[in-house]
Scaffold this motif. Sequence first.
Motif, PDB file in Angstrom:
ATOM      1  N   PRO A  57      -8.373   7.421   1.053  1.00 15.24           N
ATOM      2  CA  PRO A  57      -9.348   6.673   1.853  1.00 15.24           C
ATOM      3  C   PRO A  57      -8.684   6.082   3.087  1.00 15.24           C
ATOM      4  O   PRO A  57      -7.532   5.645   3.047  1.00 15.24           O
ATOM      5  N   VAL A  58      -9.393   6.088   4.198  1.00 13.99           N
ATOM      6  CA  VAL A  58      -8.812   5.633   5.456  1.00 13.99           C
ATOM      7  C   VAL A  58      -8.884   4.117   5.643  1.00 13.99           C
ATOM      8  O   VAL A  58      -8.144   3.565   6.452  1.00 13.99           O
ATOM      9  N   ASP A  59      -9.766   3.459   4.900  1.00 15.11           N
ATOM     10  CA  ASP A  59      -9.988   2.043   5.146  1.00 15.11           C
ATOM     11  C   ASP A  59      -9.314   1.099   4.152  1.00 15.11           C
ATOM     12  O   ASP A  59      -9.358  -0.117   4.330  1.00 15.11           O
ATOM     13  N   ARG A  60      -8.676   1.653   3.108  1.00 11.69           N
ATOM     14  CA  ARG A  60      -8.054   0.785   2.110  1.00 11.69           C
ATOM     15  C   ARG A  60      -7.107   1.592   1.234  1.00 11.69           C
ATOM     16  O   ARG A  60      -7.042   2.803   1.327  1.00 11.69           O
ATOM     17  N   THR A  61      -6.405   0.904   0.373  1.00  9.83           N
ATOM     18  CA  THR A  61      -5.521   1.544  -0.595  1.00  9.83           C
ATOM     19  C   THR A  61      -6.192   1.517  -1.961  1.00  9.83           C
ATOM     20  O   THR A  61      -6.730   0.487  -2.373  1.00  9.83           O
ATOM     21  N   LEU A  62      -6.170   2.647  -2.644  1.00  9.47           N
ATOM     22  CA  LEU A  62      -6.719   2.690  -3.997  1.00  9.47           C
ATOM     23  C   LEU A  62      -5.719   2.106  -4.984  1.00  9.47           C
ATOM     24  O   LEU A  62      -4.522   2.357  -4.882  1.00  9.47           O
ATOM     25  N   THR A  63      -6.235   1.379  -5.946  1.00  2.00           N
ATOM     26  CA  THR A  63      -5.377   0.911  -7.029  1.00  2.00           C
ATOM     27  C   THR A  63      -5.207   2.056  -8.023  1.00  2.00           C
ATOM     28  O   THR A  63      -5.953   3.038  -8.000  1.00  2.00           O
TER      29      THR A  63
END
Length: 51
Positions: free
Chosen positions: A21-27
Amino acid sequence: MIAKKQITEANSLLLRTVLRPVDRTLTSVQANAIRNRIYDAVHEVPMLELI
Protein backbone atom coordinates in the motif's frame (compact mmCIF):
# COMPACT_ATOMS: atom_id res chain seq x y z
CA MET A 1 -11.70 -17.64 -23.97
CA ILE A 2 -11.80 -19.25 -20.55
CA ALA A 3 -9.87 -22.47 -19.97
CA LYS A 4 -10.88 -24.65 -17.04
CA LYS A 5 -8.69 -27.28 -15.46
CA GLN A 6 -9.70 -29.68 -12.72
CA ILE A 7 -7.32 -29.41 -9.77
CA THR A 8 -6.22 -32.79 -8.46
CA GLU A 9 -3.84 -33.89 -5.72
CA ALA A 10 -1.05 -34.13 -8.30
CA ASN A 11 -1.29 -30.44 -9.22
CA SER A 12 0.58 -27.60 -7.58
CA LEU A 13 -0.02 -23.89 -7.56
CA LEU A 14 2.38 -21.12 -6.68
CA LEU A 15 1.10 -17.59 -6.10
CA ARG A 16 3.38 -14.67 -5.49
CA THR A 17 1.61 -11.81 -3.80
CA VAL A 18 3.17 -8.42 -3.19
CA LEU A 19 1.36 -6.24 -0.66
CA ARG A 20 2.50 -2.67 -1.04
CA PRO A 21 0.00 0.00 0.00
CA VAL A 22 1.25 3.47 -0.87
CA ASP A 23 -0.34 5.34 2.02
CA ARG A 24 0.68 3.25 5.04
CA THR A 25 2.58 0.25 6.34
CA LEU A 26 0.76 -3.02 6.88
CA THR A 27 1.16 -4.74 10.20
CA SER A 28 1.97 -8.44 10.30
CA VAL A 29 -1.58 -9.11 11.48
CA GLN A 30 -3.05 -7.24 8.48
CA ALA A 31 -0.71 -8.92 5.99
CA ASN A 32 -1.45 -12.36 7.45
CA ALA A 33 -5.20 -11.70 7.26
CA ILE A 34 -4.89 -10.87 3.55
CA ARG A 35 -2.75 -13.97 2.99
CA ASN A 36 -5.33 -16.13 4.77
CA ARG A 37 -8.16 -14.73 2.64
CA ILE A 38 -6.22 -15.53 -0.54
CA TYR A 39 -5.39 -19.04 0.74
CA ASP A 40 -9.04 -19.72 1.62
CA ALA A 41 -10.25 -18.44 -1.77
CA VAL A 42 -7.80 -20.65 -3.66
CA HIS A 43 -8.79 -23.73 -1.69
CA GLU A 44 -12.51 -22.99 -1.81
CA VAL A 45 -13.07 -23.70 -5.51
CA PRO A 46 -12.31 -27.08 -7.13
CA MET A 47 -11.98 -25.51 -10.62
CA LEU A 48 -9.24 -23.20 -11.85
CA GLU A 49 -10.27 -20.62 -14.43
CA LEU A 50 -7.55 -19.17 -16.66
CA ILE A 51 -8.59 -16.04 -18.53
